[in-house]
Design an enzyme around this catalytic site. Structure first.
Site, PDB file in Angstrom:
ATOM      1  N   ASP A  36      -2.873  12.148  -3.188  1.00 54.28           N
ATOM      2  CA  ASP A  36      -3.065  13.589  -3.335  1.00 54.28           C
ATOM      3  C   ASP A  36      -3.456  13.899  -4.782  1.00 54.28           C
ATOM      4  OD1 ASP A  36      -2.787  16.393  -3.548  1.00 54.28           O
ATOM      5  OD2 ASP A  36      -1.304  16.407  -1.925  1.00 54.28           O
ATOM      6  N   LYS A  78      -4.967  21.530  -8.853  1.00 55.69           N
ATOM      7  CA  LYS A  78      -4.661  22.654  -9.737  1.00 55.69           C
ATOM      8  C   LYS A  78      -3.896  22.155 -10.964  1.00 55.69           C
ATOM      9  CE  LYS A  78      -4.556  26.138  -6.083  1.00 55.69           C
ATOM     10  NZ  LYS A  78      -3.741  27.166  -5.371  1.00 55.69           N
ATOM     11  N   LYS A  80     -13.608   6.575   7.962  1.00 56.29           N
ATOM     12  CA  LYS A  80     -14.503   7.603   8.498  1.00 56.29           C
ATOM     13  C   LYS A  80     -14.596   8.781   7.537  1.00 56.29           C
ATOM     14  CE  LYS A  80     -13.736   6.523  13.384  1.00 56.29           C
ATOM     15  NZ  LYS A  80     -13.203   7.031  14.682  1.00 56.29           N
ATOM     16  N   PHE A  81     -13.474   9.138   6.943  1.00 56.49           N
ATOM     17  CA  PHE A  81     -13.442  10.226   5.974  1.00 56.49           C
ATOM     18  C   PHE A  81     -14.363   9.927   4.795  1.00 56.49           C
ATOM     19  CE2 PHE A  81     -11.615  11.732   1.969  1.00 56.49           C
ATOM     20  CZ  PHE A  81     -11.583  13.094   2.185  1.00 56.49           C
ATOM     21  N   GLU A  82     -14.307   8.686   4.307  1.00 58.80           N
ATOM     22  CA  GLU A  82     -15.120   8.315   3.154  1.00 58.80           C
ATOM     23  C   GLU A  82     -16.599   8.267   3.508  1.00 58.80           C
ATOM     24  OE1 GLU A  82     -15.292   4.762  -0.217  1.00 58.80           O
ATOM     25  OE2 GLU A  82     -13.727   4.770   1.314  1.00 58.80           O
ATOM     26  N   ASP A  97     -11.396  10.267  -4.463  1.00 58.87           N
ATOM     27  CA  ASP A  97     -12.657  10.992  -4.332  1.00 58.87           C
ATOM     28  C   ASP A  97     -12.627  12.283  -5.159  1.00 58.87           C
ATOM     29  OD1 ASP A  97     -10.809  12.295  -2.814  1.00 58.87           O
ATOM     30  OD2 ASP A  97     -12.043  12.459  -1.008  1.00 58.87           O
ATOM     31  N   GLU A 108       4.997   4.986   3.623  1.00 55.63           N
ATOM     32  CA  GLU A 108       4.468   6.294   4.039  1.00 55.63           C
ATOM     33  C   GLU A 108       5.624   7.175   4.491  1.00 55.63           C
ATOM     34  OE1 GLU A 108       2.686   9.200   4.183  1.00 55.63           O
ATOM     35  OE2 GLU A 108       1.015   7.751   4.134  1.00 55.63           O
ATOM     36  N   GLU A 118       0.860  -1.191   0.000  1.00 55.51           N
ATOM     37  CA  GLU A 118       0.000   0.000   0.000  1.00 55.51           C
ATOM     38  C   GLU A 118       0.891   1.234   0.000  1.00 55.51           C
ATOM     39  OE1 GLU A 118      -3.571   2.324   2.380  1.00 55.51           O
ATOM     40  OE2 GLU A 118      -3.459   0.132   2.461  1.00 55.51           O
TER      41      GLU A 118
END
EC number: 2.1.1.33
Length: 226
Positions: A132, A136, A206-208, A168, A82, A57
């Site tokens: 990310d 822009k 939770k974000f999703e 997303d 990460e 991942e």
């Protein structure tokens, strides 16, 4: 070999909680694979078992999905990459608390890790969740998922292995779909093309869930190596 000089992330000094700092100070050494080791990693040696699938991942954030997948699939090895210390500390603290043994982490740039430490045809899959989007237009060159990067990933994945991306940001989803569809060594798991339903294997964060309540879309893409 891919030569990527533009970073797809920005390291910022962020707050680290006491628990996250504990993870870094006390338990990271139990799970970390060192980038500065002289040779590519041997996953059978690093995980202490043979014949287990290894899934990478890239950019695991706070580690929520990686932790859940490792707990639900103890037969698989998971390697999380990460660069943000808070997320690394959070994941490691959870791994220690629940005594999860099938996860290793590397705190380093993912492109360099893939270039030098991952043997060819060694991975069952690569997952990249919510990278990310660099929304822009002038920043699009910073997006991780580009043709050259995918060509490198394909070499690291064994035949029938997968690349699973989720975002997303619709514009980025379209970009990812174009990049993956253009790679001749891959085919779309969705026979009619386009996006996949969220696989049960990818946990909802939770974000999703919050985004879903607000009507935000999420796009999953799953491609298989021929």
């Amino acid at each position: 070999m891919m030569q990527r000089k533009i970073k797809s992330y920005v390291l910022r000094a962020g707050r680290i909680s006491n628990r996250q700092q504990q993870g870094l100070d006390l338990w990271l050494e139990d799970y970390e694979l060192k980038f500065d080791s002289p040779t590519p990693w041997n996953f059978a040696k690093e995980f202490g078992r043979h014949d287990a699938d290894t899934i990478v991942e890239i950019g695991f954030g706070m580690g929520t999905s990686l932790f859940a997948m490792a707990m639900n699939n103890p037969q698989c090895n998971y390697l999380g990459i990460e660069v943000h210390k808070a997320g690394v500390g959070s994941l490691v603290a959870d791994l220690h608390e629940y005594q999860i043994s099938n996860v290793r982490v590397v705190v380093h740039d993912a492109v360099e890790v893939l270039q030098t430490k991952i043997p060819e045809n060694s991975l069952a899959g690569v997952q990249i969740f919510f990278p990310d989007p660099w929304h822009k237009k002038r920043h699009h060159k910073r997006r991780l998922i580009q043709s050259e990067f995918i060509q490198m990933l394909v070499k690291k994945i064994r035949p029938s292995g997968f690349i699973h991306c989720a975002t997303d940001w619709e514009d980025y989803a379209e970009h990812i779909l174009n990049v993956l569809s253009s790679e001749s060594a891959l085919f779309n798991q969705q026979k009619e093309g386009g996006y996949s339903p969220r696989p049960d294997s990818r946990p909802l964060t939770k974000f999703e869930l919050r985004g879903e309540r607000l009507g935000h879309g999420v796009w999953d893409l799953v491609f298989i190596k021929k």
